[in-house]
Design a protein around this motif. Structure first.
Motif, mmCIF file in Angstrom:
data_model
loop_
_atom_site.group_PDB
_atom_site.id
_atom_site.type_symbol
_atom_site.label_atom_id
_atom_site.label_comp_id
_atom_site.label_asym_id
_atom_site.label_seq_id
_atom_site.Cartn_x
_atom_site.Cartn_y
_atom_site.Cartn_z
ATOM 1 N N THR A 116 -6.664 -1.020 5.837
ATOM 2 C CA THR A 116 -6.523 -2.237 5.655
ATOM 3 C C THR A 116 -7.734 -3.366 6.672
ATOM 4 O O THR A 116 -7.720 -3.975 6.781
ATOM 5 C CB THR A 116 -5.497 -3.066 6.236
ATOM 6 N N ILE B 180 -0.637 -8.899 8.736
ATOM 7 C CA ILE B 180 -0.230 -7.845 8.079
ATOM 8 C C ILE B 180 1.524 -8.010 8.692
ATOM 9 O O ILE B 180 2.055 -8.696 9.275
ATOM 10 C CB ILE B 180 -0.693 -7.393 9.547
ATOM 11 N N HIS C 237 0.823 -5.224 3.435
ATOM 12 C CA HIS C 237 2.306 -4.439 3.518
ATOM 13 C C HIS C 237 1.681 -2.886 4.396
ATOM 14 O O HIS C 237 1.219 -2.363 3.739
ATOM 15 C CB HIS C 237 3.062 -4.081 2.254
ATOM 16 N N CYS C 238 1.666 -2.929 5.952
ATOM 17 C CA CYS C 238 1.267 -1.892 6.169
ATOM 18 C C CYS C 238 2.205 -1.244 7.306
ATOM 19 O O CYS C 238 3.125 -1.298 8.407
ATOM 20 C CB CYS C 238 -0.053 -2.059 6.746
ATOM 21 N N LEU D 99 0.167 -1.354 0.230
ATOM 22 C CA LEU D 99 -0.098 0.388 -0.249
ATOM 23 C C LEU D 99 0.798 1.317 0.140
ATOM 24 O O LEU D 99 2.433 1.880 0.186
ATOM 25 C CB LEU D 99 -0.742 0.117 0.783
ATOM 26 N N SER E 147 0.116 4.950 9.581
ATOM 27 C CA SER E 147 -1.303 4.084 10.691
ATOM 28 C C SER E 147 -2.416 4.104 9.080
ATOM 29 O O SER E 147 -3.290 3.386 9.702
ATOM 30 C CB SER E 147 -1.096 5.010 11.376
ATOM 31 N N GLN F 266 -2.388 3.358 6.857
ATOM 32 C CA GLN F 266 -1.944 2.052 5.502
ATOM 33 C C GLN F 266 -3.303 0.839 6.677
ATOM 34 O O GLN F 266 -3.261 0.062 6.215
ATOM 35 C CB GLN F 266 -0.968 1.735 5.516
ATOM 36 N N LEU F 267 -2.361 0.773 8.098
ATOM 37 C CA LEU F 267 -3.153 -0.101 8.681
ATOM 38 C C LEU F 267 -5.460 -0.285 9.227
ATOM 39 O O LEU F 267 -5.517 -1.224 8.872
ATOM 40 C CB LEU F 267 -2.432 -0.305 10.232
ATOM 41 N N LEU G 214 -4.325 5.369 -1.282
ATOM 42 C CA LEU G 214 -5.596 4.601 -0.423
ATOM 43 C C LEU G 214 -6.659 4.344 -0.899
ATOM 44 O O LEU G 214 -7.465 5.227 -1.251
ATOM 45 C CB LEU G 214 -4.894 4.781 1.332
ATOM 46 N N ASP H 266 0.357 5.681 0.757
ATOM 47 C CA ASP H 266 -0.957 6.199 1.727
ATOM 48 C C ASP H 266 -0.909 7.384 0.181
ATOM 49 O O ASP H 266 -2.173 8.262 0.636
ATOM 50 C CB ASP H 266 0.140 7.473 2.425
#
Length: 425
Positions: free
Chosen positions: A251, A266, A241-242, A214, A245, A247-248, A219, A216
């Motif tokens: 996801t 993750i 792939h994170c 990913l 914050s 990206q997480l 997204l 930023d």
């Protein structure tokens, strides 16, 4: 083969008969005719280490690359000296890795042309997600009209034409065997079956095609949800792939919408806001993380990451305490390939300047070792020295207590894959 007088982590001294799998474990076993016998001398035996996230071809190529990170180059003048005096490899390229903007600011084709105008050059960012290529390099790739020479690593349309050196993979395999590594998970995205790495003595598992990186600036929750749903419908897990914050959070939202698979992962979880931890538990998703980056880049994090957010960096103890399944890896070549150094970083969390970053995230040496003992299919469940387990083991000099106290690759005495010795000190 038969291994005699080996001490398991629980303190039991046993003999072990193994081939592709461990066949017998007992207080004493008699050799069979023609069977290779290895005396462990009361040293420690553990399941072979599995590096749960690295990049085989990149790690192999890195062995012949020029490092131009902040530890090697301090400013633009130094960068110019290193690149302008570099000798191109057998493929005609100068390949440089580990670049960070703190050295000489953002790079593009024009800034590289000023340093090296007549030889193809490609420079990889320390994050691993971006390459910058100069004009001769772009011409060699058939991209002479590219505006800035900044190419994403996950885009195979340009990288597939680059030469790979099979011998370098063998050299990497030998190096990993010296660390006691018997298995690796290649996290390179978009690896086609024909391109998957060969030439390693270790067992190899690939995340592709279920790996997604990913960014930023791109997204897209709906697109990520659709991709996860498609992978799950095919019966496959995903690995996302994170490293930020954002990206997480995206996801987690996509997994809630698409539903989870027992094998979902993750990758990295470099930044984990506290309110995301309960979501990770609820999803049952495995986090594969790299505490070695605290030891390798911790001072840069203290400079770049706002103080109020530094507690989110490379969480480990809080994830484990909450019940999140966790496994460790090195992310070589973006991290150093020594898993024992990663374990020490998980225990001590000291930056290069000696500052302890997020001390609440420290774990014990025994726990850190266990997080490298999972299998490719079940990274968070440590394998055991027991019948039916793979015949992949590592013998170390010294007692179990010495092993978990030192966490040092120099203790590796022998590495065995499928009952065959692939490294012996």
């Amino acid at each position: 083969m038969l291994i005699r007088r080996a001490t398991r982590l629980d303190g039991a001294v046993v003999d072990i008969r193994l081939g592709d799998i461990i066949e017998e474990v007992a207080d004493s076993l008699s050799p069979r005719p023609g069977e290779e016998v290895l005396d462990a001398g009361m040293g420690t035996v553990i399941p072979g280490l599995h590096d749960h996230h690295l990049h085989v071809y990149s790690a192999a190529a890195e062995q012949d690359s020029i490092r131009i990170g902040p530890d090697e180059v301090s400013d633009a003048a130094g960068l110019g000296r290193v690149l302008s005096t570099a000798v191109a490899g057998s493929d005609g390229w100068i390949r440089a890795v580990a670049y960070h903007e703190s050295v000489a600011g953002p790079l593009d084709r024009h800034s590289l042309d000023r340093l090296v105008p007549d030889v193809p050059v490609r420079v990889q960012h320390r994050s691993g997600v971006l390459w910058t290529v100069n004009s001769p390099g772009l011409a060699a790739l058939g991209l002479g009209d590219h505006p800035d020479g900044r190419l994403r690593s996950a885009d195979p349309t340009w990288s597939e034409v680059l030469e790979r050196r099979p011998a370098a993979v063998g050299e990497l395999s030998s190096r990993l065997a010296g660390y006691g590594v018997t298995g690796v998970t290649d996290a390179t995205p978009d690896l086609e079956p024909a391109d998957r790495p060969t030439g390693l003595r270790q067992r190899v598992h690939c995340l592709a095609p279920g790996k997604r990186i990913l960014h930023d600036d791109a997204l897209d929750l709906d697109a990520l949800t659709d991709w996860i749903s498609q992978r799950h419908q095919a019966g496959d897990p995903v690995a996302v792939h994170c490293v930020t914050s954002a990206q997480l959070v995206v996801t987690i939202a996509a997994l809630h919408a698409a539903g989870s698979h027992p094998g979902d992962r993750i990758e990295h979880a470099a930044m984990v806001p506290r309110d995301c931890i309960a979501d990770l538990v609820a999803l049952g998703i495995t986090v594969v993380t790299q505490p070695n980056f605290v030891a390798e880049r911790g001072d840069q994090y203290r400079s770049d990451v706002p103080v109020a957010e530094q507690d989110q960096l490379w969480r480990l103890a809080t994830l484990l305490a909450a019940g999140v399944p966790v496994a460790l890896s090195t992310d070589a070549p973006f991290g150093a390939p020594d898993p024992w150094a990663a374990m020490r970083a998980a225990v001590h969390r000291r930056t290069p300047h000696g500052v302890v970053l997020n001390p609440v995230e420290r774990i014990s040496g025994r726990r850190a070792l266990a997080l490298f003992l999972g299998s490719a299919q079940n990274p968070a469940r440590p394998r055991r020295i027991a019948p039916g387990e793979p015949g992949d083991v590592c013998l170390l000099t010294g007692s179990p207590q010495r092993v978990v106290d030192a966490l040092d690759a120099e203790l590796v005495a022998a590495t065995i894959v499928g009952g065959v010795v692939v490294f012996e000190r």
